[in-house]
Motif scaffolding. Structure first.
Motif, PDB file in Angstrom:
ATOM      1  N   VAL A 181      36.953  31.685  38.034  1.00 32.86           N
ATOM      2  CA  VAL A 181      37.432  32.032  39.049  1.00 32.86           C
ATOM      3  C   VAL A 181      36.280  32.062  40.337  1.00 32.86           C
ATOM      4  O   VAL A 181      35.077  32.265  39.997  1.00 32.86           O
ATOM      5  N   THR A 182      36.885  31.414  41.358  1.00 31.44           N
ATOM      6  CA  THR A 182      35.681  30.955  42.500  1.00 31.44           C
ATOM      7  C   THR A 182      36.638  31.677  43.784  1.00 31.44           C
ATOM      8  O   THR A 182      37.645  31.425  43.887  1.00 31.44           O
ATOM      9  N   ARG A 183      35.564  32.434  44.599  1.00 29.83           N
ATOM     10  CA  ARG A 183      36.030  32.723  45.853  1.00 29.83           C
ATOM     11  C   ARG A 183      35.622  32.036  47.010  1.00 29.83           C
ATOM     12  O   ARG A 183      34.247  31.967  46.899  1.00 29.83           O
ATOM     13  N   ALA A 238      35.849  31.598  51.289  1.00 30.73           N
ATOM     14  CA  ALA A 238      36.211  32.206  52.639  1.00 30.73           C
ATOM     15  C   ALA A 238      36.776  30.811  53.520  1.00 30.73           C
ATOM     16  O   ALA A 238      36.077  30.275  54.449  1.00 30.73           O
ATOM     17  N   GLU A 285      45.042  32.015  45.616  1.00 32.68           N
ATOM     18  CA  GLU A 285      45.582  33.149  46.104  1.00 32.68           C
ATOM     19  C   GLU A 285      44.933  33.637  47.404  1.00 32.68           C
ATOM     20  O   GLU A 285      43.717  33.715  47.093  1.00 32.68           O
ATOM     21  N   ARG A 286      45.461  34.219  48.455  1.00 29.61           N
ATOM     22  CA  ARG A 286      44.835  34.534  49.431  1.00 29.61           C
ATOM     23  C   ARG A 286      44.429  36.087  49.055  1.00 29.61           C
ATOM     24  O   ARG A 286      45.423  36.935  48.696  1.00 29.61           O
ATOM     25  N   ASP A 287      43.083  36.534  49.541  1.00 24.73           N
ATOM     26  CA  ASP A 287      42.719  37.929  49.322  1.00 24.73           C
ATOM     27  C   ASP A 287      41.801  38.203  50.621  1.00 24.73           C
ATOM     28  O   ASP A 287      40.786  38.181  50.754  1.00 24.73           O
ATOM     29  N   VAL A 341      39.630  35.510  52.232  1.00 26.45           N
ATOM     30  CA  VAL A 341      39.184  34.672  51.071  1.00 26.45           C
ATOM     31  C   VAL A 341      40.338  34.212  50.196  1.00 26.45           C
ATOM     32  O   VAL A 341      41.146  34.673  49.946  1.00 26.45           O
ATOM     33  N   THR A 342      39.953  32.877  49.890  1.00 24.48           N
ATOM     34  CA  THR A 342      40.916  32.161  48.821  1.00 24.48           C
ATOM     35  C   THR A 342      40.369  32.328  47.471  1.00 24.48           C
ATOM     36  O   THR A 342      39.088  31.995  47.422  1.00 24.48           O
ATOM     37  N   VAL A 343      41.197  33.099  46.449  1.00 23.00           N
ATOM     38  CA  VAL A 343      40.597  33.017  45.193  1.00 23.00           C
ATOM     39  C   VAL A 343      41.315  31.914  44.205  1.00 23.00           C
ATOM     40  O   VAL A 343      42.647  31.825  44.247  1.00 23.00           O
ATOM     41  N   THR A 398      41.816  29.933  40.817  1.00 22.27           N
ATOM     42  CA  THR A 398      41.620  30.302  39.414  1.00 22.27           C
ATOM     43  C   THR A 398      41.800  28.963  38.791  1.00 22.27           C
ATOM     44  O   THR A 398      42.966  28.381  38.905  1.00 22.27           O
ATOM     45  N   ALA A 445      32.282  32.133  50.728  1.00 22.59           N
ATOM     46  CA  ALA A 445      32.077  33.515  50.335  1.00 22.59           C
ATOM     47  C   ALA A 445      31.351  33.305  48.964  1.00 22.59           C
ATOM     48  O   ALA A 445      31.435  32.369  48.408  1.00 22.59           O
TER      49      ALA A 445
END
Length: 159
Positions: free
Chosen positions: A12-14, A16, A103-105, A108-110, A112, A159
């Protein structure tokens, strides 16, 4: 996790940035090549530069474990900007499937990455002890390059 269908791991990479930015970078042959300089990976057939699309394939040649490997991957699923899947259609693995999810959080985009692989020989021993850690390092290296490129494309934020 190792089982009869092979080994599966998730990274998992986050980042911005907008999901579209990271999604498009992840489909970029050129960005992939930048991230794999250490193994001198080259795209030798199929889509060899630019963006790969649904149904298209690329043949990679690289040195891993001191051996030159050739693997052809095809994009078998694509739902921009949420997910895509690339799978080996010819190469050294019995199974190699890489699902990319975005996925947007908030801002930030996560991203996976879920990779399932099965080696042709000695999978029960080789996969968890050698192959999985090696592939996880490759995915982390690739993702670090994508993070830098996404930050540059998004005005320097990461991020």
């Amino acid at each position: 996790m190792t089982g009869p269908s092979g080994t599966t791991f998730t990274e998992v990479t986050r980042v911005a940035c907008a999901p579209e930015v990271l999604f498009d970078l992840s489909l970029s042959i050129d960005a992939h090549l930048d991230s794999m300089r250490r193994s001198r990976e080259r795209a030798v057939a199929g889509v060899t530069s630019g963006t790969i699309r649904l149904g298209e394939s690329v043949t990679w040649r690289a040195r891993h474990f001191g051996v030159m490997w050739t693997m052809t991957s095809q994009i078998t699923a694509l739902e921009r900007p949420r997910r895509f899947v690339d799978e080996q259609v010819r190469g050294p693995f019995r199974v190699f499937r890489h699902e990319h999810r975005f996925e947007r959080d908030g801002v930030v985009t996560v991203m996976t990455d879920t990779v399932t692989l099965r080696s042709p020989l000695l999978g029960v021993i080789v996969e968890p002890l050698l192959l999985r850690p090696y592939m996880q390092r490759l995915i982390r290296t690739r993702n670090a390059v994508l993070v830098r490129k996404a930050a540059a494309a998004s005005g320097g934020r990461a991020a």
